[in-house]
Motif scaffolding. Structure first.
Motif, PDB file in Angstrom:
ATOM      1  N   ALA A 137       0.841  -1.201   0.000  1.00  0.00           N
ATOM      2  CA  ALA A 137       0.000   0.000   0.000  1.00  0.00           C
ATOM      3  C   ALA A 137       0.877   1.253   0.000  1.00  0.00           C
ATOM      4  CB  ALA A 137      -0.898   0.001   1.235  1.00  0.00           C
ATOM      5  N   PRO A 138       0.394   2.346  -0.578  1.00  0.00           N
ATOM      6  CA  PRO A 138       1.153   3.596  -0.543  1.00  0.00           C
ATOM      7  C   PRO A 138       1.408   4.033   0.901  1.00  0.00           C
ATOM      8  CG  PRO A 138      -0.764   3.784  -1.976  1.00  0.00           C
ATOM      9  CD  PRO A 138      -0.876   2.476  -1.270  1.00  0.00           C
ATOM     10  N   THR A 139       2.498   4.732   1.139  1.00  0.00           N
ATOM     11  CA  THR A 139       2.825   5.244   2.474  1.00  0.00           C
ATOM     12  C   THR A 139       2.731   6.769   2.549  1.00  0.00           C
ATOM     13  OG1 THR A 139       5.171   5.291   1.925  1.00  0.00           O
ATOM     14  CG2 THR A 139       4.325   3.286   2.986  1.00  0.00           C
ATOM     15  N   GLU A 140       2.379   7.407   1.473  1.00  0.00           N
ATOM     16  CA  GLU A 140       2.192   8.859   1.405  1.00  0.00           C
ATOM     17  C   GLU A 140       0.849   9.113   0.729  1.00  0.00           C
ATOM     18  OE1 GLU A 140       4.252  11.177   2.636  1.00  0.00           O
ATOM     19  OE2 GLU A 140       5.695   9.679   3.300  1.00  0.00           O
ATOM     20  N   PRO A 141       0.230  10.232   0.993  1.00  0.00           N
ATOM     21  CA  PRO A 141       0.640  11.353   1.820  1.00  0.00           C
ATOM     22  C   PRO A 141       0.305  11.127   3.292  1.00  0.00           C
ATOM     23  CG  PRO A 141      -1.433  11.873   0.755  1.00  0.00           C
ATOM     24  CD  PRO A 141      -1.010  10.506   0.260  1.00  0.00           C
ATOM     25  N   ALA A 142       0.722  12.058   4.132  1.00  0.00           N
ATOM     26  CA  ALA A 142       0.496  11.966   5.573  1.00  0.00           C
ATOM     27  C   ALA A 142      -0.806  12.687   5.936  1.00  0.00           C
ATOM     28  CB  ALA A 142       1.678  12.557   6.337  1.00  0.00           C
ATOM     29  N   ARG A 143      -1.911  12.157   5.427  1.00  0.00           N
ATOM     30  CA  ARG A 143      -3.225  12.725   5.734  1.00  0.00           C
ATOM     31  C   ARG A 143      -4.309  11.689   5.443  1.00  0.00           C
ATOM     32  NH1 ARG A 143      -5.948  14.458   1.065  1.00  0.00           N
ATOM     33  NH2 ARG A 143      -4.639  14.529  -0.779  1.00  0.00           N
ATOM     34  N   LEU A 144      -5.491  11.995   5.919  1.00  0.00           N
ATOM     35  CA  LEU A 144      -6.664  11.156   5.687  1.00  0.00           C
ATOM     36  C   LEU A 144      -7.220  11.454   4.300  1.00  0.00           C
ATOM     37  CD1 LEU A 144      -8.719   9.250   7.194  1.00  0.00           C
ATOM     38  CD2 LEU A 144      -9.988  11.323   7.727  1.00  0.00           C
ATOM     39  N   LEU A 145      -7.520  10.403   3.517  1.00  0.00           N
ATOM     40  CA  LEU A 145      -8.081  10.611   2.190  1.00  0.00           C
ATOM     41  C   LEU A 145      -8.912   9.410   1.772  1.00  0.00           C
ATOM     42  CD1 LEU A 145      -5.319  10.182  -0.493  1.00  0.00           C
ATOM     43  CD2 LEU A 145      -4.903   9.744   1.880  1.00  0.00           C
ATOM     44  N   PRO A 146      -9.814   9.595   0.796  1.00  0.00           N
ATOM     45  CA  PRO A 146     -10.616   8.466   0.320  1.00  0.00           C
ATOM     46  C   PRO A 146      -9.719   7.372  -0.254  1.00  0.00           C
ATOM     47  CG  PRO A 146     -11.466  10.550  -0.519  1.00  0.00           C
ATOM     48  CD  PRO A 146     -10.149  10.848   0.127  1.00  0.00           C
ATOM     49  N   LEU A 147     -10.105   6.146  -0.049  1.00  0.00           N
ATOM     50  CA  LEU A 147      -9.336   5.007  -0.557  1.00  0.00           C
ATOM     51  C   LEU A 147      -9.138   5.118  -2.072  1.00  0.00           C
ATOM     52  CD1 LEU A 147      -7.977   2.334   0.276  1.00  0.00           C
ATOM     53  CD2 LEU A 147     -10.164   1.205  -0.140  1.00  0.00           C
ATOM     54  N   SER A 148     -10.167   5.560  -2.778  1.00  0.00           N
ATOM     55  CA  SER A 148     -10.069   5.664  -4.239  1.00  0.00           C
ATOM     56  C   SER A 148      -9.049   6.719  -4.672  1.00  0.00           C
ATOM     57  CB  SER A 148     -11.430   5.994  -4.849  1.00  0.00           C
ATOM     58  OG  SER A 148     -11.896   7.245  -4.380  1.00  0.00           O
ATOM     59  N   GLU A 149      -8.797   7.697  -3.840  1.00  0.00           N
ATOM     60  CA  GLU A 149      -7.789   8.720  -4.148  1.00  0.00           C
ATOM     61  C   GLU A 149      -6.393   8.263  -3.725  1.00  0.00           C
ATOM     62  OE1 GLU A 149      -6.591  13.140  -2.532  1.00  0.00           O
ATOM     63  OE2 GLU A 149      -8.727  12.649  -2.663  1.00  0.00           O
ATOM     64  N   GLY A 150      -6.306   7.620  -2.570  1.00  0.00           N
ATOM     65  CA  GLY A 150      -5.011   7.208  -2.047  1.00  0.00           C
ATOM     66  C   GLY A 150      -4.442   5.958  -2.695  1.00  0.00           C
ATOM     67  N   TRP A 151      -5.321   5.106  -3.203  1.00  0.00           N
ATOM     68  CA  TRP A 151      -4.894   3.867  -3.823  1.00  0.00           C
ATOM     69  C   TRP A 151      -5.800   3.578  -5.029  1.00  0.00           C
ATOM     70  CZ3 TRP A 151      -3.872  -1.072  -0.413  1.00  0.00           C
ATOM     71  CH2 TRP A 151      -2.927  -1.888  -1.063  1.00  0.00           C
ATOM     72  N   PRO A 152      -5.743   4.420  -6.061  1.00  0.00           N
ATOM     73  CA  PRO A 152      -6.696   4.331  -7.181  1.00  0.00           C
ATOM     74  C   PRO A 152      -6.620   3.012  -7.943  1.00  0.00           C
ATOM     75  CG  PRO A 152      -4.970   5.951  -7.644  1.00  0.00           C
ATOM     76  CD  PRO A 152      -4.799   5.510  -6.224  1.00  0.00           C
ATOM     77  N   GLU A 153      -5.492   2.298  -7.859  1.00  0.00           N
ATOM     78  CA  GLU A 153      -5.374   1.021  -8.568  1.00  0.00           C
ATOM     79  C   GLU A 153      -6.421   0.000  -8.102  1.00  0.00           C
ATOM     80  OE1 GLU A 153      -2.519   2.105  -6.601  1.00  0.00           O
ATOM     81  OE2 GLU A 153      -2.027   3.433  -8.245  1.00  0.00           O
ATOM     82  N   LEU A 154      -6.972   0.210  -6.900  1.00  0.00           N
ATOM     83  CA  LEU A 154      -7.958  -0.736  -6.355  1.00  0.00           C
ATOM     84  C   LEU A 154      -9.361  -0.508  -6.892  1.00  0.00           C
ATOM     85  CD1 LEU A 154      -6.984  -0.949  -2.593  1.00  0.00           C
ATOM     86  CD2 LEU A 154      -6.521  -2.595  -4.381  1.00  0.00           C
ATOM     87  N   THR A 155      -9.598   0.677  -7.449  1.00  0.00           N
ATOM     88  CA  THR A 155     -10.982   1.000  -7.837  1.00  0.00           C
ATOM     89  C   THR A 155     -11.141   0.990  -9.336  1.00  0.00           C
ATOM     90  OG1 THR A 155     -10.460   3.344  -7.705  1.00  0.00           O
ATOM     91  CG2 THR A 155     -11.476   2.331  -5.781  1.00  0.00           C
TER      92      THR A 155
END
Length: 155
Positions: A137-155
């Protein structure tokens, strides 16, 4: 869906003293900021959140803590978390926005390597379904964000 307890929170009057106390019990410091610390109870499985309060005798909580101070997170598997919004809807439970992120999907914290869905019980207790992110899983950025934005490969 629920596998166990992921986290619970306690208000503390002196954050550094409390960190030292819980470390002496064998807990491991995972994440710390000016007013909050998380210590692993069981690494990548469950942790304790300690929230510093300006005046311990009042019910004031830091802005990111639940306003009523009552919060518990249940541990789930990552695949179950991805399905959690629908699972809750089937039970008539609305997902709650959290941390200024008003989306109706799991939220992730890449820097803490976890993801969550938030909701309330009938008495207003703040509840969460939470899991550790899988390896890779990505380790950046250091903030709360939607899963689809933080790890778009999953959606």
């Amino acid at each position: 869906m629920i596998k166990g307890l992921y986290e619970t929170h306690l208000p503390v009057s002196d954050l550094q003293r409390s960190i030292a106390f819980y470390e002496s019990l064998g807990l491991e410091l995972a994440v710390q900021s000016d007013d909050v610390a998380f210590l692993w109870i069981e690494k990548r499985s469950s942790w304790l959140g300690l929230w510093a309060k300006d005046d311990f005798r009042t019910n004031r909580e830091p802005s990111t803590a639940p306003s009523n101070g009552r919060h518990i997170a249940f541990r789930v598997d990552f695949d179950d978390l991805r399905a959690a919004v629908g699972w809750l809807a089937e039970r008539g439970i609305a997902v709650d926005a959290f941390g200024g992120v008003d989306v109706r999907e799991p939220l992730m914290r890449p820097h803490q390597q976890n993801a969550s869905v938030y909701f309330y019980d009938p008495d207003g207790n703040h509840l969460e379904l939470m899991c550790s992110l899988p390896e890779g899983a990505p380790t950046e950025p250091a903030r709360l964000l939607p899963l689809s934005e933080g790890w778009p490969e999953l959606t």
